[in-house]
Design an enzyme around this catalytic site. Structure first.
Site, PDB file in Angstrom:
ATOM      1  N   CYS A   1     -11.770   5.820 -38.802  1.00 35.20           N
ATOM      2  CA  CYS A   1     -12.090   7.341 -38.906  1.00 35.20           C
ATOM      3  C   CYS A   1     -11.459   8.001 -40.252  1.00 35.20           C
ATOM      4  O   CYS A   1     -10.383   7.797 -40.522  1.00 35.20           O
ATOM      5  CB  CYS A   1     -11.528   7.874 -37.676  1.00 35.20           C
ATOM      6  SG  CYS A   1     -11.850   9.813 -37.839  1.00 35.20           S
TER       7      CYS A   1
ATOM      8  N   CYS B   1     -16.115  12.493 -32.562  1.00 37.30           N
ATOM      9  CA  CYS B   1     -15.975  12.551 -34.177  1.00 37.30           C
ATOM     10  C   CYS B   1     -17.466  13.114 -34.613  1.00 37.30           C
ATOM     11  O   CYS B   1     -18.245  12.526 -34.252  1.00 37.30           O
ATOM     12  CB  CYS B   1     -15.361  11.706 -34.681  1.00 37.30           C
ATOM     13  SG  CYS B   1     -15.219  11.871 -36.457  1.00 37.30           S
TER      14      CYS B   1
ATOM     15  N   ASP C   1     -18.576  12.230 -37.268  1.00 42.49           N
ATOM     16  CA  ASP C   1     -18.987  11.256 -38.302  1.00 42.49           C
ATOM     17  C   ASP C   1     -20.521  10.742 -37.862  1.00 42.49           C
ATOM     18  O   ASP C   1     -20.734  10.571 -36.548  1.00 42.49           O
ATOM     19  CB  ASP C   1     -18.003   9.850 -37.869  1.00 42.49           C
ATOM     20  CG  ASP C   1     -18.348   8.851 -39.136  1.00 42.49           C
ATOM     21  OD1 ASP C   1     -19.574   8.375 -39.146  1.00 42.49           O
ATOM     22  OD2 ASP C   1     -17.323   8.421 -39.816  1.00 42.49           O
TER      23      ASP C   1
ATOM     24  N   HIS D   1     -12.969   6.758 -33.242  1.00 39.26           N
ATOM     25  CA  HIS D   1     -13.526   5.436 -33.997  1.00 39.26           C
ATOM     26  C   HIS D   1     -12.794   4.873 -34.832  1.00 39.26           C
ATOM     27  O   HIS D   1     -12.169   5.592 -35.471  1.00 39.26           O
ATOM     28  CB  HIS D   1     -15.046   5.749 -34.334  1.00 39.26           C
ATOM     29  CG  HIS D   1     -15.049   6.644 -35.584  1.00 39.26           C
ATOM     30  ND1 HIS D   1     -15.219   6.252 -36.837  1.00 39.26           N
ATOM     31  CD2 HIS D   1     -15.090   8.033 -35.609  1.00 39.26           C
ATOM     32  CE1 HIS D   1     -15.253   7.304 -37.846  1.00 39.26           C
ATOM     33  NE2 HIS D   1     -15.125   8.385 -37.255  1.00 39.26           N
TER      34      HIS D   1
ATOM     35  N   ARG E   1     -22.015   8.003 -37.773  1.00 39.32           N
ATOM     36  CA  ARG E   1     -22.079   6.712 -37.196  1.00 39.32           C
ATOM     37  C   ARG E   1     -21.967   6.882 -35.959  1.00 39.32           C
ATOM     38  O   ARG E   1     -21.832   5.539 -35.318  1.00 39.32           O
ATOM     39  CB  ARG E   1     -21.501   5.734 -38.299  1.00 39.32           C
ATOM     40  CG  ARG E   1     -21.864   5.766 -39.914  1.00 39.32           C
ATOM     41  CD  ARG E   1     -20.795   5.130 -40.675  1.00 39.32           C
ATOM     42  NE  ARG E   1     -19.372   5.851 -40.707  1.00 39.32           N
ATOM     43  CZ  ARG E   1     -18.454   5.503 -41.160  1.00 39.32           C
ATOM     44  NH1 ARG E   1     -18.280   4.556 -41.888  1.00 39.32           N
ATOM     45  NH2 ARG E   1     -17.478   6.105 -41.180  1.00 39.32           N
TER      46      ARG E   1
END
Ligand code: CO
Length: 211
Positions: A101, A42, A44, A98, A46
């Site tokens: 999400c 992803c 993302d 994750h 993080r």
């Protein structure tokens, strides 16, 4: 959040430290990369592939998009897959989602977000529909999201197996093995939820018999 000048300063310090620790670090990596893993994760911020697996430059070939999707008509992803499988000859492909999400969460709403996001997240709505009975049975919405995250990763692994790129590689070199993982933002741990060793049979309608 650091401003962009800080990023450049940090980069200088990082490069200096790498050479200090290992004078050959960059010269070793200049002309060749031989990663054993393709990571489809992803976008993302993080979930950075190298940091959470404690790997170095050169170890993982990375593709990231919103909610780590393997979309049949995504030329970007298919070019990455083609290169990783046929030229780098990676041994493993990891689809890593994750928990929590945002893309998966958004796909579970009825909100019209924007034209492009609607198109992209539709792929996850399709995963929801395939597993509606199980998902509708989970009343806690966070738990339902997290289960959809796991099922989404599993479906994206199936999507890899449906490509001629993967099926041809399985036939020719019995690799790469496919993995579906989910990273936990709360504890930093990866949960391996699904695995598809090279050569695994899939629904016959997707299997090419003239490779
Ligand atoms: Co995400």
């Amino acid at each position: 959040m650091q401003n962009y000048n800080q990023l450049l300063l940090s980069n200088k310090a990082w490069a200096k430290e790498k050479v200090y620790d290992d004078p050959e670090f960059f010269s070793r990596l200049t002309n060749v990369q031989t990663p054993q893993f393709l990571w489809i994760g992803c976008s993302d911020s993080r979930v950075p592939a190298n940091q959470i697996t404690d790997t170095q430059p050169g170890e993982i070939f990375v593709h990231r998009n919103v909610a780590n999707l393997v979309v049949n008509a995504d030329v970007n992803l298919l070019a990455v897959l083609d290169y990783a499988v046929n030229h780098l000859k990676v041994k493993h492909i990891i689809v890593c989602g994750h928990y929590g999400c945002g893309g998966v969460k958004a796909s579970m709403t009825q909100t019209d977000l924007s034209a492009m996001l609607n198109v992209w997240l539709r792929n996850i709505k399709d995963v929801y529909r395939m597993h509606r009975t199980e998902l509708d049975g989970i009343s806690d919405m966070d738990k339902r999201t997290d289960r959809l995250v796991e099922l989404n990763v599993q479906e994206q692994v199936f999507n890899l197996a449906k490509t001629a790129i993967i099926q041809r590689a399985w036939k020719e070199r019995e690799a790469p093995h496919l993995h579906g993982w989910v990273y936990g933002l709360k504890d930093g741990l990866i949960n391996p939820v699904f695995e598809m060793p090279a050569g695994t049979r899939i629904d016959h309608i997707y299997e090419y018999d003239n490779l």
